[in-house]
Write an enzyme that holds these catalytic residues in place. Sequence first.
Site, short mmCIF file in Angstrom:
data_model
loop_
_atom_site.label_atom_id
_atom_site.label_comp_id
_atom_site.label_asym_id
_atom_site.label_seq_id
_atom_site.Cartn_x
_atom_site.Cartn_y
_atom_site.Cartn_z
N SER A 131 16.16 -65.12 -10.99
CA SER A 131 16.82 -65.20 -9.68
C SER A 131 15.90 -65.47 -8.51
O SER A 131 16.39 -65.64 -7.38
CB SER A 131 17.62 -63.92 -9.42
N LYS A 168 16.80 -68.36 -6.29
CA LYS A 168 17.66 -68.26 -5.11
C LYS A 168 16.85 -68.42 -3.82
O LYS A 168 17.41 -68.75 -2.77
CB LYS A 168 18.41 -66.94 -5.10
N SER A 193 21.63 -60.53 -5.07
CA SER A 193 21.34 -61.54 -6.08
C SER A 193 22.65 -62.08 -6.67
O SER A 193 22.85 -62.12 -7.88
CB SER A 193 20.43 -60.99 -7.19
#
Length: 448
Positions: A102, A105, A282
């Site tokens: 993640s 991101k 997230s």
Amino acid sequence: MAVGLAVLVLIAVVVVVAALLTAGPSTEAAAVKPAPAPATAHPAVVPVADSAPRPAPHRLAAMLAPALADPNLGHLTGQVTDAITGTSLWEQEAEVPMQPASTNKTLTAAAALLTLDRDARLTTRVYSGSRPGAVVLKGGGDPTLSAAPDGQETWYHDAARISDLAEQVRSTGIEVTAVQVDTSTYSGPTMAPGWDPLDIDGGDIAPMESVMLDCGRTQPVSVDSARSHTPALDAGRALAAALEIDPAKVSVQPGSAGGAKEIAAVQSPPLIPRLREMMNASDNVMAEAIGREVAAERNLPQSFDGAVRATLGALEDAGIDTAGARLFDSSGLSVDDRLTAETLDEVVQSAAGSDHPSLRPLVDLLPIAGGSGTLSNRYLDTAIVKPAAGFLRAKTGSLTGTNSLAGIVTDASGRVLTFALISNDAGPTGRIALDNLAATLRRCGCSA
């Protein structure tokens, strides 16, 4: 009689004056205390100084060595940079593409800040249908739309509501008998390469359709909710229920809005709150939706591929090196994604530095160690990591065998550092090992 009254008044005045002249200080005057000294503020959080000593690379490397020796880190790559000068202070295979999870991101957020207006909103619309009694719900890519009734909290603050659309439709006087759902805003597959379909029921992702409720959650206000396998159909059925129509009269028909007349519309929250939710929680669905938003702004298809090309293009236009990036989504959920620590660190460094003011909000969007988001319960339990609590901010990443962090930290000398750490093939305590490594940056007073 009047003379007598005047004499009495004169006597009273003389008595009062005499009393004032002969009496000591009044008890009220004696009770008044001196004014306290003015209060002064002594803030605990103060700006860092540009003149704080910069760590010497050899001393920083020596400080990191014990934490780097932990075998649970598996295959680790990383880079640490001075936020002010942009000078690399430490690196280890930083140019090697790794599974980022993640932390991907971070790129999506940066591309959005570079491309979109901070107050940008997404619109969900209802159109009159091609046949009498039919209306068309067309998604504009807002995954925060909610079916919660008025007065009931939604998962996303200030979310648009199906009930508002229904009220606007009713005000037109149309006797609605059927609802069609137009999902043509998005194109391409609804699931990315490298996604596990089991993650839908696990609550990590939903098929990406341009209209959905609460990012596809089946239990809108539950943190453990599974996601829907049919998010667009669910949204259509929620509108049907609000209009008191049989849900069986709902169908998904891409392109059905055509050139029809708009009869209702609601808007999403602004970009910055959506980015904050994406980064702190997230949120995978939110990341995919924002990636498509960037694609639309750059005149690319609102698909997985279009979003990736738009994100990397925006970063490259800003002078950020994306060499080695091989991405299949905007969230980092795909096990096939590859990204270098060098690119990740350069994105954060660009936000912390002064060359790209539009990226500065990215620093504030990063979770705080021991304080917020996915770092709220980390950096709190051992003497090794506790010094970093409140001083380290980072985007986290976690997949099976993968742990990653990308963010900023103020070291013990008051110098701001940026960093990116990616651990693949990690051991059972790999996340703890990575936190220990990052916390070392806070403890370091490694100036020459």
